[in-house]
Scaffold this motif. Structure first.
Motif, PDB file in Angstrom:
ATOM      1  N   ILE A 135       0.837  -1.201   0.000  1.00  0.00           N
ATOM      2  CA  ILE A 135       0.000   0.000   0.000  1.00  0.00           C
ATOM      3  C   ILE A 135       0.868   1.247   0.000  1.00  0.00           C
ATOM      4  O   ILE A 135       2.059   1.193   0.314  1.00  0.00           O
ATOM      5  CB  ILE A 135      -0.933   0.038   1.232  1.00  0.00           C
ATOM      6  N   VAL A 136       0.243   2.364  -0.335  1.00  0.00           N
ATOM      7  CA  VAL A 136       0.865   3.672  -0.182  1.00  0.00           C
ATOM      8  C   VAL A 136      -0.176   4.586   0.454  1.00  0.00           C
ATOM      9  O   VAL A 136      -1.285   4.728  -0.071  1.00  0.00           O
ATOM     10  CB  VAL A 136       1.322   4.275  -1.531  1.00  0.00           C
ATOM     11  N   LEU A 137       0.180   5.156   1.580  1.00  0.00           N
ATOM     12  CA  LEU A 137      -0.647   6.186   2.198  1.00  0.00           C
ATOM     13  C   LEU A 137      -0.135   7.503   1.634  1.00  0.00           C
ATOM     14  O   LEU A 137       1.043   7.831   1.789  1.00  0.00           O
ATOM     15  CB  LEU A 137      -0.498   6.139   3.722  1.00  0.00           C
ATOM     16  N   SER A 138      -0.984   8.238   0.924  1.00  0.00           N
ATOM     17  CA  SER A 138      -0.517   9.411   0.184  1.00  0.00           C
ATOM     18  C   SER A 138      -0.942  10.737   0.781  1.00  0.00           C
ATOM     19  O   SER A 138      -0.429  11.780   0.373  1.00  0.00           O
ATOM     20  CB  SER A 138      -0.968   9.327  -1.272  1.00  0.00           C
ATOM     21  N   ASN A 139      -1.867  10.725   1.728  1.00  0.00           N
ATOM     22  CA  ASN A 139      -2.294  11.983   2.333  1.00  0.00           C
ATOM     23  C   ASN A 139      -2.908  11.708   3.695  1.00  0.00           C
ATOM     24  O   ASN A 139      -3.700  10.773   3.848  1.00  0.00           O
ATOM     25  CB  ASN A 139      -3.306  12.695   1.434  1.00  0.00           C
ATOM     26  N   VAL A 140      -2.542  12.529   4.672  1.00  0.00           N
ATOM     27  CA  VAL A 140      -3.134  12.478   6.005  1.00  0.00           C
ATOM     28  C   VAL A 140      -3.541  13.894   6.366  1.00  0.00           C
ATOM     29  O   VAL A 140      -2.694  14.794   6.444  1.00  0.00           O
ATOM     30  CB  VAL A 140      -2.148  11.928   7.063  1.00  0.00           C
ATOM     31  N   ASP A 141      -4.823  14.120   6.523  1.00  0.00           N
ATOM     32  CA  ASP A 141      -5.364  15.427   6.909  1.00  0.00           C
ATOM     33  C   ASP A 141      -4.810  16.576   6.072  1.00  0.00           C
ATOM     34  O   ASP A 141      -4.472  17.645   6.580  1.00  0.00           O
ATOM     35  CB  ASP A 141      -5.106  15.694   8.393  1.00  0.00           C
ATOM     36  N   GLY A 142      -4.712  16.345   4.764  1.00  0.00           N
ATOM     37  CA  GLY A 142      -4.247  17.402   3.872  1.00  0.00           C
ATOM     38  C   GLY A 142      -2.742  17.454   3.687  1.00  0.00           C
ATOM     39  O   GLY A 142      -2.242  18.259   2.907  1.00  0.00           O
ATOM     40  N   TRP A 143      -2.002  16.614   4.383  1.00  0.00           N
ATOM     41  CA  TRP A 143      -0.546  16.564   4.256  1.00  0.00           C
ATOM     42  C   TRP A 143      -0.180  15.483   3.254  1.00  0.00           C
ATOM     43  O   TRP A 143      -0.420  14.301   3.498  1.00  0.00           O
ATOM     44  CB  TRP A 143       0.099  16.238   5.605  1.00  0.00           C
ATOM     45  N   ASP A 144       0.424  15.858   2.140  1.00  0.00           N
ATOM     46  CA  ASP A 144       0.875  14.884   1.153  1.00  0.00           C
ATOM     47  C   ASP A 144       2.116  14.172   1.674  1.00  0.00           C
ATOM     48  O   ASP A 144       3.009  14.803   2.243  1.00  0.00           O
ATOM     49  CB  ASP A 144       1.204  15.565  -0.177  1.00  0.00           C
ATOM     50  N   LEU A 145       2.160  12.869   1.486  1.00  0.00           N
ATOM     51  CA  LEU A 145       3.296  12.068   1.907  1.00  0.00           C
ATOM     52  C   LEU A 145       3.308  10.782   1.098  1.00  0.00           C
ATOM     53  O   LEU A 145       2.431  10.557   0.277  1.00  0.00           O
ATOM     54  CB  LEU A 145       3.239  11.770   3.410  1.00  0.00           C
ATOM     55  N   SER A 146       4.287   9.959   1.332  1.00  0.00           N
ATOM     56  CA  SER A 146       4.355   8.646   0.701  1.00  0.00           C
ATOM     57  C   SER A 146       4.812   7.666   1.766  1.00  0.00           C
ATOM     58  O   SER A 146       5.994   7.535   2.047  1.00  0.00           O
ATOM     59  CB  SER A 146       5.327   8.652  -0.481  1.00  0.00           C
ATOM     60  N   MET A 147       3.854   6.990   2.368  1.00  0.00           N
ATOM     61  CA  MET A 147       4.126   6.082   3.476  1.00  0.00           C
ATOM     62  C   MET A 147       3.638   4.697   3.089  1.00  0.00           C
ATOM     63  O   MET A 147       2.493   4.536   2.680  1.00  0.00           O
ATOM     64  CB  MET A 147       3.401   6.586   4.724  1.00  0.00           C
ATOM     65  N   THR A 148       4.511   3.706   3.217  1.00  0.00           N
ATOM     66  CA  THR A 148       4.151   2.349   2.808  1.00  0.00           C
ATOM     67  C   THR A 148       3.829   1.429   3.976  1.00  0.00           C
ATOM     68  O   THR A 148       3.318   0.339   3.770  1.00  0.00           O
ATOM     69  CB  THR A 148       5.279   1.728   1.971  1.00  0.00           C
ATOM     70  N   GLY A 149       4.146   1.849   5.190  1.00  0.00           N
ATOM     71  CA  GLY A 149       3.854   1.029   6.356  1.00  0.00           C
ATOM     72  C   GLY A 149       4.838  -0.097   6.581  1.00  0.00           C
ATOM     73  O   GLY A 149       4.618  -0.944   7.444  1.00  0.00           O
ATOM     74  N   ASP A 150       5.945  -0.112   5.822  1.00  0.00           N
ATOM     75  CA  ASP A 150       6.912  -1.197   5.995  1.00  0.00           C
ATOM     76  C   ASP A 150       8.129  -0.786   6.832  1.00  0.00           C
ATOM     77  O   ASP A 150       9.106  -1.513   6.909  1.00  0.00           O
ATOM     78  CB  ASP A 150       7.350  -1.761   4.642  1.00  0.00           C
TER      79      ASP A 150
END
Length: 184
Positions: A135-150
């Motif tokens: 997976i890729v988490l691409s936004n949290v509360d309007g903050w763009d990011l690239s988080m894969t959880g690994d």
């Protein structure tokens, strides 16, 4: 160099089927959302892009069950998986699903998730299931990011400008971090 696992990188992850993208990836997104909220989820709304594959197949592929199981904090192989939609309301968790146009979606498995926790805290997430349970988490509360959880990630939110020296203090804690500019 990251070590390659014959099971997770070559054959596929240990997962509940039928689909590594629609089931395993959905579960991982739900679990990551719960982890980032940091508390029990009481309400959630999961929106799939009408033009994406989630929007067309989320029920047939068990994505709805996987998202709810992850949001509830269950193990992926929990025996309650197939009853997650029925059990969640009895635990005080209400999750809705919507299929709608998401103009900024750039992936067939794009999802937007709005959640409210037991304390009333609310958060909004954008994520994609990119295949093989990844997976890729691409936004949290309007903050763009690239988080894969690994790997471990640290979020530091400063209202306004971060205090002088904060960057150096964080670097001393070890590892590498990136400064992500927040919503305008």
């Amino acid at each position: 160099m990251k070590q390659v696992s014959i099971f997770n990188n070559v054959l596929g992850p240990v997962m509940r089927g039928p689909s590594s993208s629609h089931t395993a990836g959905s579960y991982h997104i739900g679990s990551l959302v719960r982890s980032l909220l940091g508390e029990e989820i009481k309400e959630g709304c999961i929106t799939f892009d009408a033009d994406g594959s989630y929007g067309k197949m989320y029920q047939e592929q068990g994505s709805d069950l996987a998202f709810v199981s992850g949001l509830l904090g269950w193990d992926m192989l929990d025996e309650r998986f197939h009853d997650a939609l029925t059990i969640a309301p009895t635990l005080g968790t209400n999750i809705c699903f919507k299929v709608d146009k998401i103009p900024h979606s750039n992936h067939p498995n794009w999802v937007e998730i709005d959640v409210r926790g037991a304390s009333g805290q609310q958060m909004r997430f954008s994520a994609q299931s990119i295949g093989g349970g990844s997976i890729v988490l691409s936004n949290v509360d309007g903050w763009d990011l690239s988080m894969t959880g690994d790997c471990w990630e640290i979020f530091v939110f400063c209202s306004g400008v971060c205090p002088e020296g904060a960057h150096a203090e964080l670097t001393e804690m070890g590892g590498h971090f990136s400064v992500i500019e927040g919503p305008k």
